[in-house]
Design an enzyme around this catalytic site. Structure first.
Site, short mmCIF file in Angstrom:
data_model
loop_
_atom_site.label_atom_id
_atom_site.label_comp_id
_atom_site.label_asym_id
_atom_site.label_seq_id
_atom_site.Cartn_x
_atom_site.Cartn_y
_atom_site.Cartn_z
N HIS A 143 -0.35 9.70 -28.27
CA HIS A 143 -0.82 8.45 -27.77
C HIS A 143 -1.25 7.36 -28.63
O HIS A 143 -1.05 6.37 -28.95
CB HIS A 143 -1.49 8.28 -26.49
CG HIS A 143 -0.83 9.15 -25.31
ND1 HIS A 143 -1.48 9.37 -24.15
CD2 HIS A 143 0.61 9.20 -25.05
CE1 HIS A 143 -0.50 9.67 -23.21
NE2 HIS A 143 0.51 9.48 -23.76
N GLU A 175 9.45 17.32 -25.24
CA GLU A 175 8.89 17.83 -24.06
C GLU A 175 9.42 19.20 -23.32
O GLU A 175 8.69 19.98 -22.84
CB GLU A 175 9.14 16.73 -22.94
CG GLU A 175 8.52 15.43 -23.16
CD GLU A 175 7.12 15.16 -22.98
OE1 GLU A 175 6.38 15.97 -22.93
OE2 GLU A 175 6.38 13.87 -23.07
N LYS A 195 6.96 22.68 -14.56
CA LYS A 195 6.07 21.56 -13.85
C LYS A 195 5.69 21.65 -12.55
O LYS A 195 4.50 21.21 -12.21
CB LYS A 195 6.70 20.43 -14.47
CG LYS A 195 6.09 19.10 -14.08
CD LYS A 195 6.22 17.85 -15.25
CE LYS A 195 4.87 16.83 -14.69
NZ LYS A 195 5.12 15.65 -15.43
N HIS A 214 8.46 7.94 -27.30
CA HIS A 214 7.11 8.83 -27.05
C HIS A 214 7.38 10.28 -27.37
O HIS A 214 6.41 11.12 -27.79
CB HIS A 214 7.29 8.65 -25.57
CG HIS A 214 6.19 9.79 -24.66
ND1 HIS A 214 4.83 9.35 -24.38
CD2 HIS A 214 6.56 10.81 -23.93
CE1 HIS A 214 4.17 10.53 -24.13
NE2 HIS A 214 5.17 11.25 -23.75
N ASN A 240 -0.56 17.87 -21.56
CA ASN A 240 -0.64 17.13 -22.32
C ASN A 240 -0.52 17.68 -23.89
O ASN A 240 -1.26 16.85 -24.45
CB ASN A 240 -1.71 16.21 -21.93
CG ASN A 240 -1.60 15.53 -20.85
OD1 ASN A 240 -0.61 14.93 -20.51
ND2 ASN A 240 -2.56 15.53 -20.02
N ARG A 252 -3.34 21.04 -14.98
CA ARG A 252 -2.12 20.11 -15.27
C ARG A 252 -2.34 19.22 -16.70
O ARG A 252 -1.62 18.85 -17.32
CB ARG A 252 -2.11 18.98 -14.23
CG ARG A 252 -1.08 17.92 -14.48
CD ARG A 252 -0.89 17.02 -13.11
NE ARG A 252 0.27 16.19 -13.58
CZ ARG A 252 1.14 15.55 -12.77
NH1 ARG A 252 0.90 15.61 -11.67
NH2 ARG A 252 2.11 14.63 -13.01
N ARG A 291 0.74 -1.33 0.00
CA ARG A 291 0.14 -0.03 0.11
C ARG A 291 0.71 1.25 -0.11
O ARG A 291 0.38 2.38 0.52
CB ARG A 291 -0.88 -0.03 0.99
CG ARG A 291 -1.98 -1.39 1.20
CD ARG A 291 -3.09 -0.96 1.97
NE ARG A 291 -4.03 -2.17 1.82
CZ ARG A 291 -4.01 -3.14 2.69
NH1 ARG A 291 -3.04 -3.11 3.76
NH2 ARG A 291 -4.54 -4.22 2.39
P1 NAD Z 1 12.72 5.22 -21.83
O1 NAD Z 1 12.53 4.88 -20.55
O2 NAD Z 1 12.45 4.07 -22.65
O3 NAD Z 1 14.33 5.40 -22.21
C1 NAD Z 1 14.76 5.43 -23.46
C2 NAD Z 1 15.87 4.43 -23.84
O4 NAD Z 1 17.21 5.07 -23.21
C3 NAD Z 1 15.86 2.97 -23.22
O5 NAD Z 1 16.30 2.25 -24.14
C4 NAD Z 1 16.62 3.35 -21.92
O6 NAD Z 1 17.23 2.02 -21.62
C5 NAD Z 1 17.67 4.13 -22.52
N1 NAD Z 1 18.56 5.03 -21.46
C6 NAD Z 1 17.99 5.73 -20.32
N2 NAD Z 1 19.01 6.35 -19.81
C7 NAD Z 1 19.95 6.20 -20.53
C8 NAD Z 1 21.23 6.79 -20.44
N3 NAD Z 1 21.63 7.56 -19.54
N4 NAD Z 1 22.19 6.30 -21.17
C9 NAD Z 1 21.82 5.35 -22.21
N5 NAD Z 1 20.79 4.81 -22.50
C10 NAD Z 1 19.82 5.09 -21.49
O7 NAD Z 1 12.22 6.42 -22.52
P2 NAD Z 1 11.91 7.75 -21.87
O8 NAD Z 1 11.82 8.82 -23.31
O9 NAD Z 1 12.70 7.98 -20.77
O10 NAD Z 1 10.26 7.71 -21.22
C11 NAD Z 1 9.30 7.57 -21.88
C12 NAD Z 1 8.11 7.04 -21.26
O11 NAD Z 1 7.81 8.04 -20.10
C13 NAD Z 1 6.90 6.87 -21.72
O12 NAD Z 1 6.37 5.60 -21.32
C14 NAD Z 1 5.91 8.01 -21.47
O13 NAD Z 1 4.57 7.60 -21.53
C15 NAD Z 1 6.42 8.13 -20.00
N6 NAD Z 1 6.37 9.46 -19.57
C16 NAD Z 1 5.81 9.65 -18.35
C17 NAD Z 1 5.55 11.00 -17.79
C18 NAD Z 1 4.88 11.20 -16.55
O14 NAD Z 1 4.56 12.28 -16.10
N7 NAD Z 1 5.11 10.06 -15.61
C19 NAD Z 1 5.68 11.97 -18.62
C20 NAD Z 1 6.34 11.82 -19.93
C21 NAD Z 1 6.29 10.50 -20.25
N1 GLY Z 2 3.46 14.51 -18.43
C1 GLY Z 2 2.15 15.17 -18.17
C2 GLY Z 2 1.94 15.29 -16.71
O1 GLY Z 2 2.57 14.85 -15.89
O2 GLY Z 2 0.73 15.57 -16.26
#
Ligand code: NAD
Ligand code: GLY
Length: 362
Positions: free
Chosen positions: A250, A183, A225, A263, A243, A239, A119
């Site tokens: 998406h 972003e 943010k 992404h 998006n 918020r 939890r």
């Molecule tokens: P990711 O986490 O897939 O990382 C991209 C690639 O880079 C992967 O292969 C990873 O292993 C590699 N990598 C990471 N750090 C590295 C480094 N320092 N050196 C070498 N390789 C490295 O992709 P991302 O773009 O970081 O994240 C995308 C995800 O984030 C999506 O699932 C998206 O939905 C999510 N997201 C979430 C929010 C939120 O508010 N929670 C906001 C935006 C995006």
């Molecule tokens: N990436 C959108 C949010 O955090 O609300």
């Protein structure tokens, strides 16, 4: 070192931004005897797991780690289960701390694991992609994907600290750096025209990862943010502006299959669709649409739809968006660069028209 605070009363937390922070014992909110589980993947582990482990051991923590397969296609309930199994096998209790060491995928999955294990347990974000450093590690959105929709299963769950070591970006593939810039550009487009202008002037320094520019940029994004999240933690209002481009993006990610387009790439094309739609609705000027397109192109990002998708492919995915209310599409659109709003019930013909304008064959 720079520090941005996310002000959420008793759940407030700092975001530390600087070079070499992985090895800085001072930034970890941990003490001797604390049990921690690092969640990462093999790609990131080969670069950074030993350095984080050594730092935590220097503090006196009992450190374990679990590695998930790398990729958006593994942002699943199965990966979540790998974390729970590792925690249970090593007898981690409610006093454990989960540490997400990686990009947005690791952060989102580990965050949801932290929200739900017994939890809720403490959670630290160590984002290692630009996208995660400016966006996903801040604000507490955690989730896994379902095959019918992205981020469909998750929770709002804030970390207790975010540690951003900007040197980690040196090992990040260029395509991933560019995806993070989508972003970054988003923040300027939705809320901060002055920052958008700064980006127009300095985008080349960011593409080439110049540390001083990077740190200034990441801190600005985190501050924007943090301000939004402090006002509207659970997305009842403002918020949603974060998006911009995401409803279109998406749809691209889900339609192509997770991981085909990154992404940030999908968001870049989606932001163009939102901008073109805003222009068609008479809000955004032609010149502002052109400025956004130029900036995205300078960051080597796509500004049109994937050639295997047509406009009609988008709508079924878009109707499953979490912003849909009472069956009505709600989209983030632009009045001007730096001023976004949520449009309710936009005519679907306008939406289709904007997507068609952003396709290769138009
Ligand atoms: P990711 O986490 O897939 O990382 C991209 C690639 O880079 C992967 O292969 C990873 O292993 C590699 N990598 C990471 N750090 C590295 C480094 N320092 N050196 C070498 N390789 C490295 O992709 P991302 O773009 O970081 O994240 C995308 C995800 O984030 C999506 O699932 C998206 O939905 C999510 N997201 C979430 C929010 C939120 O508010 N929670 C906001 C935006 C995006
Ligand atoms: N990436 C959108 C949010 O955090 O609300």
């Amino acid at each position: 070192m720079l520090c941005v605070n996310v002000d959420l009363k008793e759940r407030s937390y700092p975001i530390y931004i600087g070079e070499g922070l992985l090895s800085d014992t001072q930034v970890y909110p941990l003490k001797k005897g604390d049990k921690v589980m690092i969640v990462t993947n093999p790609t990131i582990a080969q670069h950074y797991l030993s350095s984080v482990t050594e730092t935590l051991e220097k503090i006196g923590c009992l450190v374990e780690s679990v590695q998930l397969p790398d990729g958006e296609q593994y942002k699943t309930l199965e990966s979540l289960d790998l974390i729970f199994t590792a925690l249970l096998q090593a007898n981690h209790g409610r006093d454990t701390t989960l540490i997400a060491l990686g990009g947005g995928v690791i952060g989102d999955v580990a965050g949801y694991a932290a929200a739900s294990y017994q939890r809720g347990v403490r959670f630290i974000q160590i984002p290692t992609t630009l996208l995660a450093q400016v966006d996903s590690s801040v604000g507490g959105k955690t989730a896994v994907n379902h095959k019918l929709g992205k981020n469909m299963i998750g929770a709002f769950y804030q970390p207790c600290t975010v540690i951003i070591d900007t040197l980690t970006l040196n090992s990040l593939p260029k395509r991933e750096v560019n995806a993070g810039l989508a972003e970054v550009i988003k923040y300027g487009a939705i809320l901060d025209h002055e920052f958008f202008v700064w980006l127009e002037q300095n985008i080349n320094h960011l593409v080439t990862l110049e540390q001083a520019y990077l740190q200034q940029c990441i801190a600005r994004c985190c501050q924007i943010k943090a301000d939004v999240v402090a006002r509207d933690e659970t997305e009842q209002g403002d918020r949603a502006l974060l998006n911009l481009g995401h409803t279109f993006g998406h749809a691209i990610e889900t339609h192509l299959g997770y991981g085909k387009w990154l992404h940030g790439e999908a968001v870049a094309a989606g932001m163009m669709m939102a901008a073109v739609l805003s222009e068609k609705l008479g809000d955004l000027s032609f010149n502002d649409v052109a400025r956004l397109e130029k900036l995205l192109a300078q960051a080597n990002l796509p500004t049109i739809s994937p050639d295997t998708m047509n406009a009609e492919d988008y709508l079924p995915h878009m109707m499953r968006d979490k912003k849909v209310l009472a069956g009505k599409l709600r989209l983030v659109l632009l009045k001007s660069l730096g001023q976004a709003y949520v449009a309710t019930d936009t005519d679907k013909e306008y939406v289709l028209d904007a997507i068609r304008t952003c396709t290769q064959n138009s």
